[in-house]
Structure formats: structure tokens, C-alpha cells
Design an enzyme around this catalytic site. Structure first.
Site, short mmCIF file in Angstrom:
data_model
loop_
_atom_site.label_atom_id
_atom_site.label_comp_id
_atom_site.label_asym_id
_atom_site.label_seq_id
_atom_site.Cartn_x
_atom_site.Cartn_y
_atom_site.Cartn_z
N THR A 89 0.93 -1.03 -0.14
CA THR A 89 0.34 -0.07 -0.45
C THR A 89 0.44 1.09 0.18
O THR A 89 0.20 2.08 -1.11
CB THR A 89 -0.68 0.33 1.27
N ASP A 172 -3.51 4.70 7.58
CA ASP A 172 -3.07 5.64 7.27
C ASP A 172 -2.25 6.59 6.11
O ASP A 172 -1.95 7.75 5.66
CB ASP A 172 -1.89 6.43 8.68
#
Length: 203
Positions: A89, A172
Site C-alpha cells: 500500500t 493512514d
């Protein structure tokens, strides 16, 4: 358990989320192509694990107001590839929003061994900031490890910091890499079941 809590949160707040999106589209004014060379609103959406060929593979399952509308009425890049590994990610979002390789933007994985600190570091960790919206350590995050500017940074710089950039993600790293250094990032805190940020972005 986490997914159940998140789905409850989404169901509780889905109308607010859609209202905010529609409100932004409405206040952004008329079709920019008729009046200006600059768009009033740009929305970037990253679908985790959605390969490019899924557009064609599932074409008949998409609605006319969903992916088909984006493909037919939008700008559709058919041969865009940033050839790097691993496809986690952190480096994925960083590569999309900087247009650079991990060796250039610095986010080589979600976490890596830092030889100068002699420890494993997380791609967004920042012990110099504080959490906003939670009392936990989930907000101790910033783009300090991101070495390149993002398209969102460049947008703000090109408009003398007058453009507004917001990034929202469950993770996040998904929000932080999209917001860059000059936007504002919000991510989901599973412990408090709310969206949080850090003092890097606001007090």
C-alpha cells in the site's frame, strides 16, 4: 470484529459522506470546460487491489453511472505502469501520487529496516507529532519519509497554496501519501471508530 465495527460506522455516516461529496461538486461551479482551463474540483480514487484489466473483465457488470461513466466521459489511461516491487500500500500510493519509483520517493515498503536507526520503521511513523482526534499512538503519523512532492503538493504550489487538498482513507498510509506534504490527511482509527489526523496537519 474490525470489519463489523467499520460497517456500522459507514452505515451511520454514509449520508454525511455523500452529502460532503455532493456539496463539494455543487459549490465547485459549472462545467469548467465551458468557462475555464482549470477544473474546480479534482477527485482521485484509488481502489486497492483493482487491476487495470478488471475494467474489461467486469465491464458488463458495471452501471452506466459508475465505472462506465468514468471511462466514457473521463480521461482513461490505458497503458500506465510504474514497474516496481513490492506492491504494498505505502509504495503504491506514493508511486501513484508522485509518479516516481520507490527508490526516488523513499517509500520502499510499508515498513523497512533503517540502518541509521538500527530498527524497523513504518513508512508513515513520526514520533515528533501528536495525535489529533484520539489519545492513542495511531495518530503519530506524517509524510516525513516521503522524499518527493506529490501531484497534490504541486497543485497547491501552482495556486500559491490557495487550492484545498484533503485525503481520506481507511489506512493512514493511503491518506498520507495522497495528501502529500501540503494537504490534510484523515485516516480511520479502529480503536475509537472515528477518523483522526496528526499535529503535522492541524492543532
Amino acid at each position: 470484529m474490525k470489519s463489523k465495527n467499520f460497517m456500522k460506522f459507514i452505515r451511520r455516516h454514509v449520508n454525511k459522506i455523500w452529502f460532503l461529496i455532493l456539496f463539494n461538486i455543487i459549490i465547485s461551479g459549472p462545467n469548467y470546460s465551458q468557462h475555464s482551463d482549470k477544473p474546480k474540483l479534482i477527485i482521485g480514487i484509488v481502489v486497492d487491489q483493482m487491476r487495470y484489466d478488471y475494467i474489461y473483465k467486469y465491464w458488463n457488470k458495471y452501471s452506466e453511472k459508475g465505472f462506465k461513466k468514468l471511462v466514457n466521459n473521463g480521461f482513461f489511461c490505458q497503458n500506465t505502469n510504474i514497474d516496481y516491487f513490492p506492491t504494498y500500500t505505502g509504495p503504491g500510493h506514493a508511486s501513484i501520487y508522485t509518479g516516481a519509483f520507490p527508490s526516488v520517493h523513499g517509500i520502499v515498503s510499508n515498513e523497512w529496516f533503517d540502518r541509521t536507526k538500527n530498527k524497523i520503521v513504518y513508512c508513515c511513523e513520526d514520533k515528533t507529532v501528536e495525535s489529533v482526534g484520539t489519545s492513542g499512538k495511531e495518530g503519530l503519523m506524517s509524510p516525513q519519509n516521503l522524499l518527493a512532492t506529490t501531484v497534490t503538493d504541486e497543485l497547491r504550489l501552482a495556486n500559491n497554496l490557495k487550492s484545498k487538498v484533503f485525503a481520506i482513507s481507511i489506512k493512514d498510509r493511503g491518506a498520507i501519501m495522497a495528501a502529500g506534504h501540503l494537504g490534510i490527511a484523515y485516516w480511520f482509527d479502529w480503536r475509537t471508530e472515528s477518523f483522526i489526523t496528526s499535529t503535522f496537519y492541524m492543532k
